[in-house]
Design a protein around this motif. Structure first.
Motif, short mmCIF file in Angstrom:
data_model
loop_
_atom_site.label_atom_id
_atom_site.label_comp_id
_atom_site.label_asym_id
_atom_site.label_seq_id
_atom_site.Cartn_x
_atom_site.Cartn_y
_atom_site.Cartn_z
N ASN A 244 99.66 15.84 50.03
CA ASN A 244 100.06 16.46 51.28
C ASN A 244 99.43 15.80 52.51
OD1 ASN A 244 101.72 18.70 50.27
ND2 ASN A 244 99.82 19.41 49.32
N ARG A 245 98.69 14.73 52.29
CA ARG A 245 98.05 14.06 53.42
C ARG A 245 99.07 13.27 54.23
NH1 ARG A 245 94.54 11.62 49.89
NH2 ARG A 245 94.87 9.61 50.92
N GLY A 250 94.75 11.93 60.57
CA GLY A 250 93.92 12.75 59.72
C GLY A 250 92.80 13.42 60.50
N ASP A 253 96.50 17.79 56.22
CA ASP A 253 96.57 18.08 54.79
C ASP A 253 96.71 19.59 54.59
OD1 ASP A 253 96.47 17.71 52.04
OD2 ASP A 253 94.62 16.54 52.07
N GLU A 301 91.41 10.74 52.90
CA GLU A 301 90.82 11.48 51.79
C GLU A 301 89.43 11.99 52.14
OE1 GLU A 301 90.20 11.05 46.94
OE2 GLU A 301 90.88 9.33 48.14
N SER A 304 89.82 14.83 54.65
CA SER A 304 90.31 16.03 53.98
C SER A 304 89.20 16.73 53.20
CB SER A 304 91.46 15.68 53.03
OG SER A 304 92.65 15.39 53.75
#
Length: 415
Positions: A244-245, A250, A253, A301, A304
């Motif tokens: 869902n990223r 960023g 997410d 990542e 998140s």
């Protein structure tokens, strides 16, 4: 603008004051589409005041029963796609039905159908056949693969576009290609076809000429993955599924809370700075991995993980309240049942209610807002053949002729 043109514009504006919005009033559309893309195109035109007549044989079209809700001939898909339309039961493959269709065509402006070129010609719904009867007709067709290439006469559905555009391989977590749960290619193609039909109607006002408008599922799907395809072609990067990223910003997410899930989307340097302070890690702003939106997407990542830790100990309500206070976009991830009662959805004016035996069906009938659309009364999707007698009478058929024609159609269905 010259003084004369300005005066004319002011006069037209003044004369229009107090009048009911016209929209597509006076435009007659014949809808021979099935399932989603073509019927949704026609529904968008109906929402703006066009008279849309859905034509199907006496046995009914197969898309009537898709996603059944306990009402024979009126599945959930049919209820949405055929709002604000009339229903004409007519088998245009039979001589009498074809004659009635051609009489109706002569007083129509647009025909909408989803068939590839070869099938259109076999059904005598190709542009040359139609314009021989109505020279300024606009034919809007939707196919799976488009009008060119070796695949032009192949059939396909929403999943065809998702698969061939590369979208499936970018969806999910990478173990296998994954289809989106909703038929976004079909819906988007219907919207694009409605837009193109309006452009053709505008062109006809100026030139008096009709035209063949073409849309395709694959063309729509490729438009949606186009930025990723450009990146690939130029060697900038090869995208892969990342759950869902977001690939371009960023943290963006879906995060688990104590009692559910929330979607958080941070985009832009200013918002990222606010977010870093918000989660108590302002030093992230100076980290070279997070220097821009694209680098934050590619290193999402790690971001998140920070946001996931922050959300894990809080309820969804606590998360959303705090994020709203920090002016960071966030919302809950809702189940279909929750979506029916969420205030964002119920207060937005999107739904019209259709009363059925089992309850009230919430039909999204206000996709876009115009004065004409707001002024067009909601009409529930029609029963099969509900308007047949009235439409045939308006074409000059007498009562006995109508009864005989309807009987012939039914006899053809039983044979």
């Amino acid at each position: 603008m010259t003084k004369e043109k300005h005066a004319n514009a002011q006069t037209a504006e003044t004369e229009g004051e107090g009048r009911a919005p016209r929209g597509l009033g006076g435009v007659r559309v014949l809808d021979l589409g099935r399932y989603i893309a073509a019927p949704f195109c026609a529904a968008m035109l109906a929402d703006q005041g066009a008279e849309v007549i859905r034509i199907e044989p006496s046995a009914g079209a197969p898309d009537r029963e898709v996603m059944p809700v306990g009402v024979p001939g009126r599945g959930a898909l049919y209820l949405q796609m055929n709002r604000n339309k009339k229903s004409l039961s007519l088998d245009i493959d039979q001589p009498e039905g074809r004659a009635a269709f051609e009489r109706l065509l002569a007083s129509s402006d647009v025909v909408v159908v989803n068939l590839p070129a070869a099938a259109l010609k076999r059904a005598r719904l190709d542009y040359d056949s139609l314009k021989a009867i109505r020279p300024d007709i606009i034919l809007t067709t939707i196919s799976a693969f488009g009008a060119k290439g070796d695949s032009r006469d192949r059939i396909g559905f929403d999943g065809t576009g998702q698969a061939l555009s590369g979208a499936m391989c970018l969806t999910g977590t990478g173990e296998r290609p994954l289809r989106a749960a909703v038929s976004y290619v079909d819906y988007a193609t219907g919207i694009a076809a409605a837009f193109a039909t309006l452009a053709a109607l505008h062109e006809r006002l100026a030139t008096g000429r009709g035209q063949h408008v073409e849309a395709s599922l694959l063309g729509t799907a490729l438009a949606m993955t186009n930025p990723m395809l450009i990146e690939e072609a130029l060697g900038a990067r090869s995208r892969a599924a990342m759950g869902n990223r977001s690939p371009i910003a960023g943290p963006s997410d879906l995060f688990r809370t104590r009692d559910g899930w929330v979607m958080v989307q941070v985009i832009g340097d200013g918002m990222f700075r606010r977010w870093a302070t918000f989660v108590g890690q302002p030093d992230l702003v100076a980290d070279p991995r997070f220097a821009s939106d694209i680098s934050r997407g590619e290193n999402g990542e790690a971001l998140s993980a920070v946001m996931a830790h922050w959300c894990a100990s809080r309820s969804s309500a606590e998360c959303l309240a705090a994020l709203e206070g920090a002016k960071i976009p966030a919302c809950k991830a809702l189940s279909p049942a929750e979506a029916l009662t969420a205030p964002e959805n119920t207060q937005g004016g999107f739904f019209a209610e259709e009363a059925l035996a089992g309850g009230k069906a919430p039909v999204v009938a206000h996709v876009v807002r115009t004065e004409a659309g707001q002024a067009t009364p909601f009409r529930a999707a029609p029963e099969l053949g509900a308007d047949t007698a009235g439409i045939l009478a308006s074409l000059g058929y007498g009562a006995e002729e109508i009864e005989r024609l309807i009987g012939q159609q039914r006899a053809g269905m039983d044979s």
